[in-house]
Design an enzyme around this catalytic site. Sequence first.
Site, mmCIF file in Angstrom:
data_model
loop_
_atom_site.group_PDB
_atom_site.id
_atom_site.type_symbol
_atom_site.label_atom_id
_atom_site.label_comp_id
_atom_site.label_asym_id
_atom_site.label_seq_id
_atom_site.Cartn_x
_atom_site.Cartn_y
_atom_site.Cartn_z
ATOM 1 N N ILE A 1 11.505 41.465 -20.088
ATOM 2 C CA ILE A 1 10.280 41.967 -20.320
ATOM 3 C C ILE A 1 9.627 42.813 -19.243
ATOM 4 O O ILE A 1 9.064 43.666 -19.270
ATOM 5 C CB ILE A 1 9.224 40.947 -20.684
ATOM 6 N N LEU B 1 16.133 39.082 -7.948
ATOM 7 C CA LEU B 1 17.071 39.580 -8.590
ATOM 8 C C LEU B 1 18.154 38.357 -8.934
ATOM 9 O O LEU B 1 19.469 38.885 -8.976
ATOM 10 C CB LEU B 1 17.743 40.762 -8.002
ATOM 11 N N ILE C 1 11.035 48.228 -5.293
ATOM 12 C CA ILE C 1 11.406 46.738 -5.582
ATOM 13 C C ILE C 1 11.601 46.040 -4.431
ATOM 14 O O ILE C 1 12.309 46.394 -3.344
ATOM 15 C CB ILE C 1 12.892 46.828 -6.458
ATOM 16 N N SER D 1 4.277 31.421 -22.546
ATOM 17 C CA SER D 1 5.450 31.472 -23.632
ATOM 18 C C SER D 1 4.816 30.659 -24.795
ATOM 19 O O SER D 1 3.936 29.393 -24.740
ATOM 20 C CB SER D 1 6.480 30.925 -23.302
ATOM 21 N N TYR E 1 11.891 23.372 -20.049
ATOM 22 C CA TYR E 1 11.567 24.757 -19.714
ATOM 23 C C TYR E 1 10.014 25.011 -20.417
ATOM 24 O O TYR E 1 9.040 25.520 -19.931
ATOM 25 C CB TYR E 1 12.259 25.694 -20.405
ATOM 26 N N LYS F 1 6.396 25.912 -18.733
ATOM 27 C CA LYS F 1 5.445 26.866 -18.960
ATOM 28 C C LYS F 1 4.076 26.438 -19.401
ATOM 29 O O LYS F 1 3.140 26.940 -19.278
ATOM 30 C CB LYS F 1 6.077 27.576 -20.215
ATOM 31 N N ASN G 1 8.863 34.828 -29.104
ATOM 32 C CA ASN G 1 10.047 35.610 -29.058
ATOM 33 C C ASN G 1 10.165 37.288 -29.009
ATOM 34 O O ASN G 1 9.953 37.648 -30.021
ATOM 35 C CB ASN G 1 11.094 35.164 -30.053
ATOM 36 N N ARG H 1 11.024 32.144 -36.392
ATOM 37 C CA ARG H 1 10.580 32.752 -35.182
ATOM 38 C C ARG H 1 9.829 34.116 -35.517
ATOM 39 O O ARG H 1 9.739 34.545 -36.582
ATOM 40 C CB ARG H 1 11.691 33.211 -33.926
ATOM 41 N N GLY I 1 16.702 20.586 -28.446
ATOM 42 C CA GLY I 1 15.341 21.066 -28.117
ATOM 43 C C GLY I 1 14.763 22.389 -29.177
ATOM 44 O O GLY I 1 13.815 23.015 -28.716
HETATM 45 N N1 LIG Z 1 11.884 36.504 -23.661
HETATM 46 C C1 LIG Z 1 11.208 36.148 -24.276
HETATM 47 O O1 LIG Z 1 11.231 36.118 -25.438
HETATM 48 C C2 LIG Z 1 9.833 35.438 -23.965
HETATM 49 C C3 LIG Z 1 8.873 34.887 -24.939
HETATM 50 C C4 LIG Z 1 7.926 34.397 -24.368
HETATM 51 C C5 LIG Z 1 7.454 34.293 -23.053
HETATM 52 N N2 LIG Z 1 8.241 34.833 -22.049
HETATM 53 C C6 LIG Z 1 7.894 34.895 -20.864
HETATM 54 O O2 LIG Z 1 8.207 36.448 -20.237
HETATM 55 C C7 LIG Z 1 8.270 36.315 -19.147
HETATM 56 C C8 LIG Z 1 9.358 37.213 -18.739
HETATM 57 O O3 LIG Z 1 10.622 36.752 -19.341
HETATM 58 P P1 LIG Z 1 11.925 37.417 -19.620
HETATM 59 O O4 LIG Z 1 12.778 37.105 -20.889
HETATM 60 O O5 LIG Z 1 11.731 38.825 -19.109
HETATM 61 O O6 LIG Z 1 12.907 36.527 -18.527
HETATM 62 P P2 LIG Z 1 14.061 37.372 -17.380
HETATM 63 O O7 LIG Z 1 14.663 36.110 -17.202
HETATM 64 O O8 LIG Z 1 14.683 38.306 -18.114
HETATM 65 O O9 LIG Z 1 13.184 37.752 -16.371
HETATM 66 C C9 LIG Z 1 12.934 36.939 -15.166
HETATM 67 C C10 LIG Z 1 12.955 37.455 -13.904
HETATM 68 O O10 LIG Z 1 12.512 36.843 -12.788
HETATM 69 C C11 LIG Z 1 13.112 36.726 -11.710
HETATM 70 N N3 LIG Z 1 13.264 35.455 -11.014
HETATM 71 C C12 LIG Z 1 13.510 34.431 -11.283
HETATM 72 N N4 LIG Z 1 13.211 33.704 -10.413
HETATM 73 C C13 LIG Z 1 12.587 34.407 -9.332
HETATM 74 C C14 LIG Z 1 11.909 33.981 -8.064
HETATM 75 N N5 LIG Z 1 11.856 32.847 -7.499
HETATM 76 N N6 LIG Z 1 11.039 34.886 -7.560
HETATM 77 C C15 LIG Z 1 11.112 36.278 -8.009
HETATM 78 N N7 LIG Z 1 11.844 36.547 -9.383
HETATM 79 C C16 LIG Z 1 12.693 35.674 -9.913
HETATM 80 C C17 LIG Z 1 14.676 37.051 -12.462
HETATM 81 O O11 LIG Z 1 15.588 37.666 -11.454
HETATM 82 C C18 LIG Z 1 14.337 37.958 -13.596
HETATM 83 O O12 LIG Z 1 14.572 39.143 -13.427
HETATM 84 C C19 LIG Z 1 8.614 34.820 -18.531
HETATM 85 O O13 LIG Z 1 7.315 34.077 -17.832
HETATM 86 C C20 LIG Z 1 8.799 34.182 -19.888
HETATM 87 O O14 LIG Z 1 8.421 32.844 -19.843
HETATM 88 C C21 LIG Z 1 9.533 35.477 -22.521
#
Ligand SMILES: NC(=O)c1ccc[n+]([C@@H]2O[C@H](COP(=O)([O-])OP(=O)(O)OC[C@H]3O[C@@H](n4cnc5c(N)ncnc54)[C@H](O)[C@@H]3O)[C@@H](O)[C@H]2O)c1
Length: 315
Positions: A15, A36, A51, A117, A141, A145, A170, A208, A275
């Site tokens: 995202i 990363l 970055i 989330s 998890y 959140k 989602n 979902r 879960g």
């Molecule tokens: N994907 C979904 O369907 C979804 C749904 C609801 C909420 N969310 C929320 O959206 C946000 C992004 O989710 P996503 O699916 O893009 O996740 P993702 O895992 O694709 O991206 C998370 C990023 O965080 C980085 N990261 C991890 N630990 C880190 C740290 N200590 N310091 C800096 N960077 C770090 C990772 O390298 C990764 O690039 C999250 O907060 C998640 O809870 C996602």
Amino acid sequence: MTKRKALVTGGAGFIGSHLTKLLSENKYDVVVYDDLSNGSGVKNIPKNVKIIKESILNIKKFRNACRNVDVVFHLAVKPLTMSFDKPEEVIEVNDYGTYLVAKICTELRCKMIHVSSSEAYGTALSLPMKEEHPFFPHTIYAGSKAASELYVRGFQKSEGLKMVIVRPFNSYGEYMRSDTYSAAIPKFFNRISRNQSPIIHGTGRQTRDFTYVEDTCQGIILADQNKNAIGDTFNIGQGKEISVKQIAKIMSEKYQEITKKELKLSLQYDNPRKGDVMRHLADISHARKILGYKPTISLDEGIERYIKWRLSGDS
Ligand SMILES: NC(=O)c1ccc[n+]([C@@H]2O[C@H](COP(=O)([O-])OP(=O)(O)OC[C@H]3O[C@@H](n4cnc5c(N)ncnc54)[C@H](O)[C@@H]3O)[C@@H](O)[C@H]2O)c1
């Protein structure tokens, strides 16, 4: 006109990378802050965006990165499935990491858009799910959140943090991770593209509110752009309920339509996932009213975009 300066934690993720791209197209000056450790979206980040490869747990580096920033979009996270095998890592980043982000935003007077989330809710107790729905997390998890949101809220109430909480349901789309920690949609594609039937965990009747990633990002950006949103919480979803079984079927049909291949696929069933949430459907009326949020990409169109992207070899 001076551009609004934004920092996106987790901006190299699924995202986060779309958000970074949309922000830079929407006249923001954006910096990505991501260690990363996953970074599945790094290729999606525009070339002119800086970055910073660092962890949010490194408070000194994070503080320096946030100097002169107007808004921090906080998305850095450890994934749901990791909370089964490395729960401490998940809690450290999702909770302690969020605490540090909120602390620095408070100290430097940056606005914080906290991306929470729908997982925090657990299975729906009433439908559609309003922001007031209680938290009944099903996984560590989801608990992480829920807890992180509460810290951010605490910072707002006692320390004066300017924040908005968004709760995406989602999300799916290009640059979703397709490795061991991936979600249902990439896994279905991995199987279907090898002429193997998709594997459904449990009955497949679990539902979902699948939302195309650009719609999710639209909601996140609107949360920053609307002054009336400060201190508030918003569900961001499509507002439609669909079963996991239906998604697998749509993916299979779309794949065959796009590739013009005829595959003999059925659905294969396996044990329920630990879960797993049984029902999710977002009530998005609050986001519609206050933010002017309006999802634009149908599930059919979104799945088609995802399949074409996977087939393009860019993934
Ligand atoms: N994907 C979904 O369907 C979804 C749904 C609801 C909420 N969310 C929320 O959206 C946000 C992004 O989710 P996503 O699916 O893009 O996740 P993702 O895992 O694709 O991206 C998370 C990023 O965080 C980085 N990261 C991890 N630990 C880190 C740290 N200590 N310091 C800096 N960077 C770090 C990772 O390298 C990764 O690039 C999250 O907060 C998640 O809870 C996602």
